[in-house]
Design an enzyme around this catalytic site. Structure first.
Site, PDB file in Angstrom:
ATOM      1  N   HIS A 248      53.697  38.281 -27.892  1.00 14.16           N
ATOM      2  CA  HIS A 248      52.994  38.214 -29.185  1.00 14.16           C
ATOM      3  C   HIS A 248      54.071  38.145 -30.262  1.00 14.16           C
ATOM      4  CE1 HIS A 248      50.273  39.120 -32.466  1.00 14.16           C
ATOM      5  NE2 HIS A 248      49.270  38.980 -31.630  1.00 14.16           N
ATOM      6  N   ARG A 295      50.983  31.026 -30.273  1.00 15.81           N
ATOM      7  CA  ARG A 295      51.789  32.252 -30.185  1.00 15.81           C
ATOM      8  C   ARG A 295      53.211  32.076 -29.691  1.00 15.81           C
ATOM      9  NH1 ARG A 295      47.624  36.590 -27.776  1.00 15.81           N
ATOM     10  NH2 ARG A 295      46.454  36.430 -29.706  1.00 15.81           N
ATOM     11  N   HIS A 357      53.132  40.888 -24.393  1.00  5.52           N
ATOM     12  CA  HIS A 357      51.763  41.179 -24.827  1.00  5.52           C
ATOM     13  C   HIS A 357      50.735  41.045 -23.705  1.00  5.52           C
ATOM     14  CE1 HIS A 357      48.409  41.450 -27.550  1.00  5.52           C
ATOM     15  NE2 HIS A 357      48.006  40.222 -27.304  1.00  5.52           N
ATOM     16  N   ARG A 392      47.765  31.990 -22.680  1.00  2.36           N
ATOM     17  CA  ARG A 392      46.394  32.412 -22.975  1.00  2.36           C
ATOM     18  C   ARG A 392      46.013  32.127 -24.423  1.00  2.36           C
ATOM     19  NH1 ARG A 392      44.028  36.994 -25.100  1.00  2.36           N
ATOM     20  NH2 ARG A 392      46.079  37.957 -25.361  1.00  2.36           N
TER      21      ARG A 392
HETATM   22  C1  SIN Z   1      45.706  39.846 -31.776  1.00  4.55           C
HETATM   23  O1  SIN Z   1      44.876  40.506 -32.383  1.00  4.55           O
HETATM   24  O2  SIN Z   1      46.622  39.243 -32.336  1.00  4.55           O
HETATM   25  C2  SIN Z   1      45.649  39.815 -30.275  1.00  4.55           C
HETATM   26  C3  SIN Z   1      44.449  39.152 -29.796  1.00  4.55           C
HETATM   27  C4  SIN Z   1      44.666  38.680 -28.390  1.00  4.55           C
HETATM   28  O3  SIN Z   1      45.717  38.932 -27.812  1.00  4.55           O
HETATM   29  O4  SIN Z   1      43.790  37.998 -27.861  1.00  4.55           O
END
Ligand code: SIN
Length: 525
Positions: A248, A295, A357, A392
């Site tokens: 993330h 991401r 993440h 994802r």
């Molecule tokens: C986020 O809120 O940035 C994470 C959401 C996710 O990982 O699906």
């Protein structure tokens, strides 16, 4: 010295985030005897509890094919299309029937008949349902509350699964080795008494979540150390796509403080990524999408900026996009957490770094959550159904947990009567080898070595040289840890350390074997 006791149950569920919780709820309603196990003292403790962003639902004028296309695009050509089709067809109706109608999750609304639907990176439409920034917390709390009302549900907290029981490995009958691999429960450690329970079950469900804690920086809670992946691997289950660890872009950064997620929704609300001197940089890396690029692209851009400037973090600046009141209303949890560390996001910038993440690979599971071991299911993040491919799409993990939690329960419900009840004489009691308490300093030092190796050599940007080095160092450490494990008394920390080193090797070897950059697996060489 730990003693052994027997527990017989119809279905053993390891983990109770959204996947394990929904699965348990559906079986509980069918009157099936269940044992739900979590290693935390609180049943609610799971990755679901910390999910901020929300759950993919449906935009006005949305179609299942549009969500399907977004998922396939994010997955970089590696999604298993039949699994994605199940997700987009069954997901939104299950959000309605289970989350809204059965457990009553109060998703945010704009008016009485309209949900507040937001957009996240990679989605072509505004289709994310949320409850401020505490969506997962509400889902999880309501699920566990409901589960507690069933007399046929036994929730064992502070209990750690040690290993899956597989007759081929554990049976007193040596001829079991000629039978197909199957699972008849698990050895469980009661952390408080030190007893090891032989839990015999007609079906066992792995819902243990991910492995972010094998990395130095992660958005995952403390228990996400790859327990389920390592146990399934040792039991002989097929594991796939293990090089795909999603990072993330924005986890809170402060030296010597555990990171936590700063939701993508903050960038969705207009926050910019900046350096300490206020200069933005995403325009140079991704001029079209900027902060809302996929991401992995944003995470790698931050990584490169940090290397170039030799800085430990960058910043998210939300101050000019929303008023203080809007920030407090839309992001109450993030606001509170940052305040605890001296940052008031209504007038300070948020220091952030990328962090591990989500694990897109895992234990191979089919459309019903079945693994390659008879009577063993895997659902949620520990599993790999192929929905996420090489990367994802945001807000699809809760959806996958919901759909596969439901499907695997349906499958067990209709087939349980034909499954054998494992006989207590078949599986011997746990034999403890060591009697000395393990030295916690050794455990934390070994854990910190694993985290640093994974972060530096098997992180966002990988190379042949770094991966080779990681494999050598991790293999050496695994030999040490196995020796330590055999000689010391069992504790949750020691079990976790053994699982963490195995999971780290599974990820690293998969990353080494895949020479091609794709999705969240990025190789320089
Ligand atoms: C986020 O809120 O940035 C994470 C959401 C996710 O990982 O699906």
């Amino acid at each position: 010295m730990a003693q052994s006791e027997i527990l017989q149950t119809d279905v053993l569920i390891l983990g109770c985030g959204i996947a394990g919780g929904v699965h348990a709820l559906e079986l509980a309603e069918a009157g099936i005897d269940l044992t739900v196990v979590t290693r935390s003292p609180r049943a609610e403790e799971s990755a679901t509890l910390y999910a901020q962003g929300g759950i993919a639902y449906k935009a006005r004028d949305d179609l299942p094919e549009l969500l399907l296309n977004d998922i396939l695009r994010a997955g970089a050509g590696l999604c298993h299309r039949p699994a994605v089709e199940i997700l987009v067809r069954e997901g939104p109706p299950l959000v309605r029937s289970i989350l809204m109608e059965k457990i009553g999750v109060p998703f945010d609304r704009t008016t009485d008949d309209d949900f507040s639907l937001v957009r996240e990176g990679g989605h072509s439409l505004n289709r994310i349902l949320h409850a401020a920034d505490t969506t997962g917390q509400l889902i999880e709390t309501l699920l566990i509350e409901r589960l507690r009302s069933f007399p046929n549900v036994r929730i064992l907290t502070s209990t750690t699964a040690i290993d899956l029981l597989t007759p081929a490995h554990h049976s007193r009958n040596r001829l079991s080795v000629y039978e197909p691999l199957s699972c008849s429960g698990a050895y469980l450690l009661d952390q408080n008494s030190g007893r090891v329970i032989r839990c015999l079950a007609r079906a066992t469900v792995l819902a243990t979540g991910g492995l972010g804690q094998i990395y130095l920086r992660t958005t995952n809670p403390a228990w996400a150390r790859g327990d389920g992946l390592a146990m399934a691997y040792r039991a002989g289950a097929r594991v796939i796509n293990c090089e795909f660890v999603q990072f993330h872009p924005t986890a809170f950064y402060k030296e010597n403080v555990s990171s936590f997620l700063i939701s993508e929704a903050v960038r969705g609300a207009g926050a910019r990524l900046v350096h300490e001197d206020g200069t933005t940089f995403m325009d140079q890396h991704e001029p079209e999408w900027k902060e809302l690029a996929p991401r992995d692209v944003v995470a790698r851009a931050i990584y490169r900026e940090m290397l170039q400037r030799n800085v430990s973090n960058v910043y998210l600046d939300l101050r000019h996009q929303l008023s203080a009141e809007e920030i407090r209303t839309q992001f109450p949890w993030i606001h509170q957490q940052c305040l605890k560390h001296g940052i008031d996001i209504t007038h300070d910038r948020i220091p952030v770094v990328p962090a591990a993440h989500y694990f897109c690979g895992g234990v191979w599971a089919d459309e019903w959550g079945r693994t390659t071991l008879d009577h063993l299911y895997a659902i949620g993040e520990v599993s790999c159904t192929g929905v996420h491919g090489a990367n994802r799409l945001a807000s699809t993990s809760l959806l996958e947990g919901l759909v596969w939690g439901h499907r695997s329960a349906q499958h067990i419900r209709t087939t349980l009567h034909s499954r054998p009840i494992p006989h207590p004489n078949q599986i011997p009691p746990w034999e403890e080898t060591g009697s000395e308490m393990p030295d916690p300093t050794l455990i934390s030092q070994d854990m910190s070595v694993i985290k640093n190796i994974m972060w530096n050599y098997v992180g966002l940007v990988r190379s042949a040289q770094r991966l080779q080095r990681a494999i050598r160092e991790l293999r050496h450490l695994e030999v040490e840890i196995e020796r330590f494990y055999r000689q010391a008394r069992l504790t949750d920390g020691l079990i976790g350390l053994r699982n963490a080193i195995r999971s780290a090797l599974i990820v690293t070897i998969a990353a080494w074997e895949n020479k091609q950059s794709i999705g969240c697996h990025f190789r320089e060489s």
